[in-house]
Write a protein that holds these residues in place. Structure first.
Motif, PDB file in Angstrom:
ATOM      1  N   ALA A  99       0.835  -1.205   0.000  1.00  0.00           N
ATOM      2  CA  ALA A  99       0.000   0.000   0.000  1.00  0.00           C
ATOM      3  C   ALA A  99       0.870   1.255   0.000  1.00  0.00           C
ATOM      4  N   SER A 100       1.956   1.228   0.754  1.00  0.00           N
ATOM      5  CA  SER A 100       2.866   2.369   0.779  1.00  0.00           C
ATOM      6  C   SER A 100       3.500   2.609  -0.590  1.00  0.00           C
ATOM      7  N   ALA A 103       1.077   4.447  -2.644  1.00  0.00           N
ATOM      8  CA  ALA A 103       0.977   5.826  -2.170  1.00  0.00           C
ATOM      9  C   ALA A 103       2.167   6.655  -2.648  1.00  0.00           C
ATOM     10  N   LEU A 330      -3.218  -1.008  -7.682  1.00  0.00           N
ATOM     11  CA  LEU A 330      -3.603  -0.233  -6.499  1.00  0.00           C
ATOM     12  C   LEU A 330      -3.599   1.270  -6.735  1.00  0.00           C
ATOM     13  N   VAL A 334      -6.074   3.731  -4.556  1.00  0.00           N
ATOM     14  CA  VAL A 334      -5.525   4.053  -3.237  1.00  0.00           C
ATOM     15  C   VAL A 334      -5.660   5.537  -2.930  1.00  0.00           C
ATOM     16  N   ASP A 335      -5.868   5.861  -1.661  1.00  0.00           N
ATOM     17  CA  ASP A 335      -5.874   7.235  -1.156  1.00  0.00           C
ATOM     18  C   ASP A 335      -4.676   7.393  -0.228  1.00  0.00           C
ATOM     19  N   ASP A 338      -5.312   7.483   3.711  1.00  0.00           N
ATOM     20  CA  ASP A 338      -5.760   6.177   4.189  1.00  0.00           C
ATOM     21  C   ASP A 338      -4.620   5.165   4.131  1.00  0.00           C
ATOM     22  N   ALA A 339      -3.791   5.274   3.093  1.00  0.00           N
ATOM     23  CA  ALA A 339      -2.664   4.351   2.954  1.00  0.00           C
ATOM     24  C   ALA A 339      -1.673   4.497   4.094  1.00  0.00           C
ATOM     25  N   SER A 343      -0.786   1.437   6.399  1.00  0.00           N
ATOM     26  CA  SER A 343       0.601   1.007   6.458  1.00  0.00           C
ATOM     27  C   SER A 343       1.114   0.998   7.895  1.00  0.00           C
ATOM     28  N   SER A 391      -8.537   2.571   9.455  1.00  0.00           N
ATOM     29  CA  SER A 391      -7.270   1.867   9.248  1.00  0.00           C
ATOM     30  C   SER A 391      -7.248   0.552  10.020  1.00  0.00           C
TER      31      SER A 391
END
Length: 415
Positions: A99-100, A103, A330, A334-335, A338-339, A343, A391
């Protein structure tokens, strides 16, 4: 038996990879959401996050010296606590950092892409950096050195322009450090912890550094200290020039810093710096996740297909290509804020396992007192509990999916 990775990285290389992993994410992504929940109290949150990160870093260093192989806490958890804790560490690291990666690709694109082309530029960045990683870890370290030198130069320019060009610190707007309450401060610490997680990349490269029992502990602590100094200087400058309210609403704090201080001409410089920082973080993320995936695949906790090491370039090429495909998908959904929370949820669980693992080490392999591992474990649990509810909810669901996968794999329903 799979082919081992080559040891080609020295102390300086490892420190640079760690600093490059942290500074890119922290300076350009974490301060705004931290200010939104804590205001000026984010400075206390930064100190709390740094203390927890130091405890976790010493645990990781102590473990990496005993187990100098790829995989980080995934390996340490398996060796010290058992297969399930090891799997939990590996799974939370992979999903959180995936996810990072998305982002960071989006941060890069948001600063440099023309309007309407954000997702395309993000995909191109992922593809380009995966290619760099594919052709060998020494190229990764060399490019990271170039990127982090450029980013630190841009940050120095931004801080100097912000301080000298403004009318002075806006003390009347800063308010009390605890105006938003201790819950907000702890929540900001959890969000800011996202910025310190880069030193984990050093431990995941344990199979590729020279003299790992000496290099890894020194590199982890050195990289963390450098990043903390950078964060403290930038945070103080942002709060002094922008104030907590403007900082909380900013999508590009460093750009707003130079604009507010009357130096709009430097805005393109800040945008380029932000883009380079995001690239540096993304580059190190791809390297770290690929090697943790390799370690998990070697133990069949991920599909065995991912365990391959390229015979010429000595990198986990299948794992990195698979990661690149997932991250490209992703970036479409992805936002960034939020990520960061998601994370942090995954990484804090990862370090909880690291602290518990280090606590079990015997005197022969112990470098730091057990009190640090106890403090680190408590800190991880507290920061997880204070993260945004969304989260925690999403993180819990994704962790549960990983547990279901492993249960089915253990029962040999699939491999």
């Amino acid at each position: 038996m799979t082919q081992p990775l080559a040891r080609r990285l020295g102390l300086f290389d490892a420190v640079v990879i760690g600093v490059g992993s942290m500074v890119g994410a922290g300076v350009f992504a974490s301060f705004a959401p931290a200010s939104a929940v804590a205001g000026t109290g984010l400075l206390i949150g930064l100190a709390v996050a740094a203390v927890v990160a130091f405890c976790n870093a010493t645990s990781s260093a102590q473990l990496a010296a005993q187990y100098p192989t790829s995989g980080g806490t995934y390996v340490y958890g398996r060796e010290r606590l058992g297969e399930w804790p090891g799997f939990l560490a590996g799974w939370t690291f992979v999903i959180g950092k995936t996810a990072s990666s998305a982002a960071m690709a989006l941060v890069f694109a948001a600063y440099v892409a023309p309007a309407g082309y954000t997702e395309l530029v993000a995909v191109l960045a992922i593809t380009a950096l995966t290619t760099v990683n594919y052709f060998g870890i020494t190229r990764t370290a060399t490019l990271t050195k170039i990127l982090i030198a450029a980013v630190l130069t841009v940050l120095v320019v931004g801080v100097v322009l912000g301080v000298t060009g403004s009318s002075g610190p806006v003390d009347s707007e800063l308010g009390s450090f605890i105006e938003n309450g201790w819950y907000g401060i702890l929540q900001s610490a959890g969000l800011l912890f996202f910025a310190f997680a880069g030193y984990a990349r050093i431990a995941t490269l344990g199979e590729e550094v020279t003299r790992p029992e000496r290099t890894i502990p020194r590199a982890i602590v050195s990289a963390l200290g450098i990043a903390l100094v950078v964060y403290a200087v930038v945070a103080l400058t942002l709060l002094s020039v922008l104030g907590p309210e403007l900082l909380a609403s900013s999508s590009a704090p460093l750009v707003d810093l130079v604009v507010t201080s009357g130096n709009s001409w430097a805005s393109p410089v800040m945008r380029v710096g932000a883009g380079l920082a995001a690239l540096g973080a993304l580059l190190a993320l791809i390297a770290g996740i690929g090697r943790t995936s390799l370690a998990m695949a070697r133990q069949h906790d991920l599909p065995s297909y991912l365990a391959a090491v390229h015979p010429r370039y000595s990198v986990p090429h299948r794992a990195e290509i698979t990661l690149a495909v997932i991250v490209c998908v992703l970036v479409l959904v992805v936002d960034l804020r939020d990520a960061i929370g998601f994370s942090s949820f995954g990484v804090l669980l990862y370090y909880l396992v690291a602290n518990l693992s280090a606590f079990t080490q015997d005197a022969e392999h112990r470098r730091y007192p057990r009190a640090l591992q106890v403090l680190g474990s408590i800190g991880c649990v507290v920061l997880i509990a204070t993260l945004p509810a969304s989260s925690i909810a999403v993180g819990t669901v994704v962790v549960a999916l990983g547990v279901v996968y492993r249960v089915l794999r253990v029962r040999q329903l699939f491999t």
